[in-house]
Design a protein around this motif. Structure first.
Motif, PDB file in Angstrom:
ATOM      1  N   LEU A   1       0.821  -1.215   0.000  1.00  0.00           N
ATOM      2  CA  LEU A   1       0.000   0.000   0.000  1.00  0.00           C
ATOM      3  C   LEU A   1       0.854   1.265   0.000  1.00  0.00           C
ATOM      4  O   LEU A   1       0.425   2.303  -0.508  1.00  0.00           O
ATOM      5  CB  LEU A   1      -0.969  -0.018   1.175  1.00  0.00           C
ATOM      6  CG  LEU A   1      -2.092  -1.054   1.048  1.00  0.00           C
ATOM      7  CD1 LEU A   1      -2.941  -1.081   2.305  1.00  0.00           C
ATOM      8  CD2 LEU A   1      -2.947  -0.780  -0.181  1.00  0.00           C
TER       9      LEU A   1
ATOM     10  N   LEU B   1       0.269   4.118  -2.742  1.00  0.00           N
ATOM     11  CA  LEU B   1       0.120   5.535  -2.418  1.00  0.00           C
ATOM     12  C   LEU B   1       1.168   6.368  -3.141  1.00  0.00           C
ATOM     13  O   LEU B   1       0.859   7.427  -3.703  1.00  0.00           O
ATOM     14  CB  LEU B   1       0.207   5.760  -0.897  1.00  0.00           C
ATOM     15  CG  LEU B   1       0.079   7.195  -0.414  1.00  0.00           C
ATOM     16  CD1 LEU B   1      -1.238   7.835  -0.864  1.00  0.00           C
ATOM     17  CD2 LEU B   1       0.210   7.256   1.115  1.00  0.00           C
TER      18      LEU B   1
ATOM     19  N   TRP C   1      -4.120   7.082   5.726  1.00  0.00           N
ATOM     20  CA  TRP C   1      -3.204   6.243   4.947  1.00  0.00           C
ATOM     21  C   TRP C   1      -1.775   6.768   5.065  1.00  0.00           C
ATOM     22  O   TRP C   1      -0.833   6.031   5.337  1.00  0.00           O
ATOM     23  CB  TRP C   1      -3.682   6.209   3.517  1.00  0.00           C
ATOM     24  CG  TRP C   1      -3.057   5.208   2.593  1.00  0.00           C
ATOM     25  CD1 TRP C   1      -2.069   4.292   2.880  1.00  0.00           C
ATOM     26  CD2 TRP C   1      -3.398   5.011   1.222  1.00  0.00           C
ATOM     27  NE1 TRP C   1      -1.774   3.557   1.761  1.00  0.00           N
ATOM     28  CE2 TRP C   1      -2.562   3.963   0.733  1.00  0.00           C
ATOM     29  CE3 TRP C   1      -4.301   5.614   0.362  1.00  0.00           C
ATOM     30  CZ2 TRP C   1      -2.632   3.524  -0.589  1.00  0.00           C
ATOM     31  CZ3 TRP C   1      -4.357   5.155  -0.952  1.00  0.00           C
ATOM     32  CH2 TRP C   1      -3.540   4.129  -1.416  1.00  0.00           C
TER      33      TRP C   1
ATOM     34  N   TRP D   1      -0.058   6.284   8.430  1.00  0.00           N
ATOM     35  CA  TRP D   1       0.421   4.926   8.666  1.00  0.00           C
ATOM     36  C   TRP D   1       1.941   4.836   8.490  1.00  0.00           C
ATOM     37  O   TRP D   1       2.599   3.996   9.075  1.00  0.00           O
ATOM     38  CB  TRP D   1      -0.291   4.000   7.704  1.00  0.00           C
ATOM     39  CG  TRP D   1      -0.317   2.553   8.049  1.00  0.00           C
ATOM     40  CD1 TRP D   1       0.055   1.973   9.241  1.00  0.00           C
ATOM     41  CD2 TRP D   1      -0.739   1.490   7.208  1.00  0.00           C
ATOM     42  NE1 TRP D   1      -0.132   0.612   9.175  1.00  0.00           N
ATOM     43  CE2 TRP D   1      -0.621   0.285   7.936  1.00  0.00           C
ATOM     44  CE3 TRP D   1      -1.237   1.446   5.902  1.00  0.00           C
ATOM     45  CZ2 TRP D   1      -0.954  -0.954   7.408  1.00  0.00           C
ATOM     46  CZ3 TRP D   1      -1.573   0.213   5.382  1.00  0.00           C
ATOM     47  CH2 TRP D   1      -1.435  -0.967   6.128  1.00  0.00           C
TER      48      TRP D   1
END
Length: 118
Positions: free
Chosen positions: A7, A11, A113, A116
């Motif tokens: 991820l 991103l 996001w 994180w």
């Protein structure tokens, strides 16, 4: 490779593609800027550079945390454009009104996001 890392690449790719798009279609981004903001073209180009650089730096271990915080700041900074779009759907007739409003909580998802990786 774990899900978090995958991820992170997603991103980063999303940000680089979005940033490059600022240079390919600057008028599209200028249209979504609230009229109260000065120098819309320059802001579009600067935000495009920021998106590309932050996307790249998100993948560099030495700069991941700083890039993630930069993305959080960027997502907060572009929130007024999303709010403007939702409040003025008459300027964006090609986009369904529901999607204009869904962009607002999407900013929160993007912020979480990016957080994180801080």
């Amino acid at each position: 490779m774990d899900v978090k890392t995958i991820l992170q690449y997603v991103l980063a790719l999303f940000m680089v593609v979005a940033g490059v798009n600022h240079f390919l279609k600057p008028r599209m981004y200028m249209r979504i800027m609230p009229p109260s903001l000065p120098r819309p073209r320059e802001l579009v180009l600067v935000s495009g550079v920021a998106e590309v650089l932050l996307g790249i730096f998100l993948l560099v271990p030495a700069t991941t945390r700083l890039a993630a915080w930069g993305l959080v700041a960027l997502f907060v900074a572009v929130f007024p454009a999303n709010l403007y779009m939702a409040q003025h759907p008459e300027h964006f007739r090609k986009i369904p009104r529901a999607l204009l409003w869904l962009r607002l909580p999407l900013q929160a998802v993007l912020i979480l996001w990016a957080l994180w990786y801080t």
